[in-house]
Design an enzyme around this catalytic site. Structure first.
Site, PDB file in Angstrom:
ATOM      1  N   GLU A 105       0.787  -1.229   0.000  1.00  0.00           N
ATOM      2  CA  GLU A 105       0.000   0.000   0.000  1.00  0.00           C
ATOM      3  C   GLU A 105       0.826   1.290   0.000  1.00  0.00           C
ATOM      4  O   GLU A 105       0.568   2.193   0.773  1.00  0.00           O
ATOM      5  CB  GLU A 105      -0.960   0.001   1.203  1.00  0.00           C
ATOM      6  CG  GLU A 105      -1.973  -1.128   1.136  1.00  0.00           C
ATOM      7  CD  GLU A 105      -2.971  -1.079   2.272  1.00  0.00           C
ATOM      8  OE1 GLU A 105      -4.163  -1.146   1.988  1.00  0.00           O
ATOM      9  OE2 GLU A 105      -2.555  -0.985   3.452  1.00  0.00           O
TER      10      GLU A 105
HETATM   11  C1  ACM Z   1      -2.149  -5.312   4.159  1.00  0.00           C
HETATM   12  O1  ACM Z   1      -3.229  -5.710   4.618  1.00  0.00           O
HETATM   13  N1  ACM Z   1      -2.022  -4.070   3.725  1.00  0.00           N
HETATM   14  C2  ACM Z   1      -1.002  -6.173   4.099  1.00  0.00           C
END
Ligand code: ACM
Length: 736
Positions: A343
């Site tokens: 992310e």
């Molecule tokens: C995640 O849940 N961003 C690894």
């Protein structure tokens, strides 16, 4: 003699299975596959995970106070300590007091024959558990004694975890059923991730969860140590990381050593995660020059994906990482080190001209190429320190060296893509226990489902899986209630043969293992009473507490990320007290499970709805009591919330009544699509209007409304297609 096999694994290629090749030949496996699969014998055993093979016999080994044990083969003091822990657990459960030596130790028998528990361990395991070690064992329980044999210390520990769960009682006393068991894990990497960053989880939480993991044979504790919201580990080389990034809530290096030792004692590896380059706000609070945009920065208090990201073009970043990761590599003995990688929204990189120039100069193509460059530099640092790199899905890139391990959180497709690209992989998608799904949904997820299209070589790269306890909405008081008992079902999926998949039997055994977990100190059951008293307030009477308890059998927290969305504007999320209804309520509320089971034949087979009608009556009574309790004012400021929940429950009963009446009437004209959609809308409004809790029974009612509205067409569908069709109607995908 009763006989039952629950074997039948088709996989012979994993690392762990190679160790097994001697005990289970391919021929045996084939034979077992083709045998009629029967759960009847194993299903009488109150254990989890179920073993590969078990034969139960007539008779029992009676437990008496004159208990002694004997160890033969390799000497390993961890075995004596594990026996002592196990026997103490059995004493506390049973009230038996086993014989002690003058020093207060459990009694070692003079020889194997005289011992109630004979343990034969062929070789002591390494001091720190390793991926791929042999964890197999056999148990032979006769009227005379238990014989536990294992090639390694780890196998002995796994065998003892089974043994303690086998102890049961009847009017005549405490005993173990006579049986012969042969057991070994399906997957070698069976983990639990604990996020100690979003909400701090102190060492006691970690230790009691390690005890729980050992009971269900999980063997990897993945510590998510850094996040936007906290830097939770002491750095001696760069102390501003934890000093300015943690509110003073972090593990000292001494505590980490204590956790590692505690885990190793129980045959559990500890894999640390330092999430970067994104999810890195807490890093740059103390070192703002490492970010890709000018500071200053403050610890993030909300949940989500944020912009601060390390600057891969800045050599100071690598200087810090050389020192910090070197320090961590020395602290954590496991060869695997997790660098996160998830992310990264790339906004700071895109907005930074110098960074974009670097991408062009180095021919890195785009932000993805820059991330791969960063990972390459990280890998060099890790390799210098003798470590292997693990990262989330997003690290997968053509330039990623093959010895990096990919942990898949976004979907099965990512797992397959990474293993096809030559990486070892770990599955977490489907095991997100923070999302409050019922255990049966996690249980249905297999890292290597039957019929998967991976080649044998690609399958061998699937190391296993990890449950993930992300900590947006858990504090030390509630975390166990989100981890347990559901994680035991995931542990079974990762340990037991693929063919062990009967959900009803899983739930039956989950109730037993939940009590065993409670007995060893997990707080998933006991946290609720004190919190309920606090919630109800000082003026609450027993009747108020009783009806709130009743409510909690019907109510669950909302699923997925809905709580994040609902609470976005409620202030700094990290400080919201975790003592409200969604914290008191838990996943898999007992009456919701019962309702869903009773509704199943009514929805899909036009069964008798009398149990559903009885449930509606029950809801009405509970709703009326909630209203009385709220009206009394004894719940103080909570009265409004309780009145509103009571109102919703009463309405749910009315809607339920209407849907069941429709199911029993023969008129399809009045109960067509328009009627169904109106029911679904009412259910969404009434059962979903409290933003952070819900009545899951509404889902069964939606399905039933869909079934009623489509009944004239049922003949057009095969059973599986009918199910799918009803689900599509009952849960239409909402446009964003
Ligand atoms: C995640 O849940 N961003 C690894």
């Amino acid at each position: 003699m009763n006989f039952s096999r629950i074997n039948g694994r088709g996989r012979v290629l994993t690392r762990v299975r190679r160790n097994l090749a001697v005990s289970i030949s391919a021929g045996t496996a084939l034979l077992l596959c083709s045998a009629t699969f029967s759960m009847s014998q194993s299903a009488t055993l109150p254990i989890m995970p179920l073993p590969s093979d078990v034969q139960t016999h007539d008779g029992r080994q009676v437990l008496s106070p004159h208990f002694s044990y004997f160890t033969s083969g390799a000497r390993d003091e961890r075995i004596d300590r594990a026996v002592a822990r196990t026997l103490r657990q059995v004493e506390e459960r049973s009230g038996l007091l086993f014989d002690r030596t003058p020093e207060g130790k459990f009694v070692a028998a003079a020889d194997g024959k005289a011992a109630a528990l004979l343990i034969d361990c062929r070789a002591a395991s390494a001091a720190i558990p390793q991926l791929g070690e042999d964890e197999s064992y056999t148990l032979e329980i006769s009227t005379a004694q238990t014989v536990l044999r294992a090639p390694t210390t780890l196998g002995v520990l796994r065998g003892l975890a089974t043994w303690t769960q086998l102890v049961k009682s009847d009017r005549s006393g405490w005993f173990l059923p006579a049986l012969t068991m042969r057991d070994a894990p399906h997957f070698g990497w069976r983990g639990l991730l604990i996020d100690v960053a979003r909400h701090w989880q102190p060492i006691d939480v970690i230790k009691r969860n390690l005890d729980g993991m050992a009971l269900v044979k999980l063997n990897v504790l993945h510590l998510h140590l850094t996040e936007d919201q906290g830097f939770r580990i002491e750095s001696k080389t760069h102390p501003k990381l934890h000093e300015l990034g943690s509110d003073g809530l972090y593990f000292t290096q001494k505590q980490i050593r204590e956790i590692i030792a505690y885990a190793a004692e129980r045959g559990i590896r500890v894999v640390p995660e330092f999430d970067m380059p994104g999810h890195a706000t807490s890093w740059v609070v103390g070192y703002p020059n490492l970010a890709s945009a000018p500071g200053p920065y403050a610890i993030e208090r909300r949940w989500g994906v944020f912009d601060p990201v390390l600057d891969p073009t800045n050599e100071d970043v690598y200087k810090l990482l050389e020192a910090f990761l070197g320090e961590m590599a020395a602290l954590f003995p496991d060869p695997y080190l997790h660098i996160g990688g998830d992310e990264n929204n790339g906004k700071q990189w895109t907005a930074n001209a110098k960074i974009q120039e670097f991408i062009r100069e180095k021919n890195l193509k785009d932000n993805g190429g820059l991330h791969a460059y960063f990972n390459r530099r990280l890998l060099d640092i890790l390799q210098k320190n003798g470590k292997k790199l693990v990262g989330w899905d997003e690290i997968l890139h053509p330039d990623l060296p093959k010895d990096a391990v990919v942990q898949s959180w976004r979907g099965a497709a990512g797992l397959a893509a990474a293993s096809k690209a030559g990486h070892n992989v770990i599955l977490s998608n489907g095991y997100y226990i923070d999302l409050i799904q019922p255990a049966r949904e996690h249980y249905a997820i297999d890292p290597l489902p039957a019929g998967n299209t991976l080649t044998a070589e690609e399958q061998a790269r699937v190391l296993g899986g990890e449950a993930t306890m992300w900590a947006e909405w858990v504090g030390p008081e509630t975390i166990d209630s989100r981890i347990w008992p559901r994680t035991a079902a995931i542990a079974e999926r990762l340990w037991s043969p693929r063919e062990v998949k009967d959900k009803a039997d899983m739930y039956r055994r989950l109730d037993y293992v939940s009590r065993r977990l409670d007995e060893i100190g997990l707080q998933h059951l006991r946290y609720r009473e004190p919190m309920l008293r606090t919630y109800a307030g000082d003026a609450a009477q027993n009747e108020d507490l009783a009806v709130l308890r009743e409510l909690l059998t019907l109510l669950e927290p909302v699923k997925g990320y809905r709580r994040n969305h609902a609470m976005n504007d409620a202030g700094p999320s990290q400080f919201i007290p975790l003592t409200g209804l969604p914290d008191l309520a838990g996943p898999d509320a007992p009456a919701t499970r019962a309702f869903a089971e009773a509704a199943e034949p009514v929805i899909f087979e036009k069964g008798n709805p009398s149990e559903l009608r009885a449930a509606f009556e029950h809801w009405r009574r509970v709703a009326a009591r909630l209203q009385d309790c709220a009206a009394s004012g004894r719940l103080g400021p909570r009265s409004g919330e309780v009145a509103s929940i009571g109102q919703q429950l009463a309405e749910l009963a009315e809607i339920g009544q209407e849907v069941v009446n429709a199911a029993e009437s023969s008129s399809s004209e009045t109960h067509g699509a328009a009627w169904r959609d109106q029911i679904i809308e009412k259910l969404d409004k009434n059962a979903g209007s409290a933003p952070v809790v819900e009545f899951p029974a509404a889902n069964s009612l939606k399905l039933l409304a869909a079934a009623v509205s489509e009944r004239p067409r049922q003949g057009e569908f095969a059973p599986a297609a009918w199910r799918k069709h009803l689900k599509a109607l009952a849960f239409p995908k909402k446009s964003k």
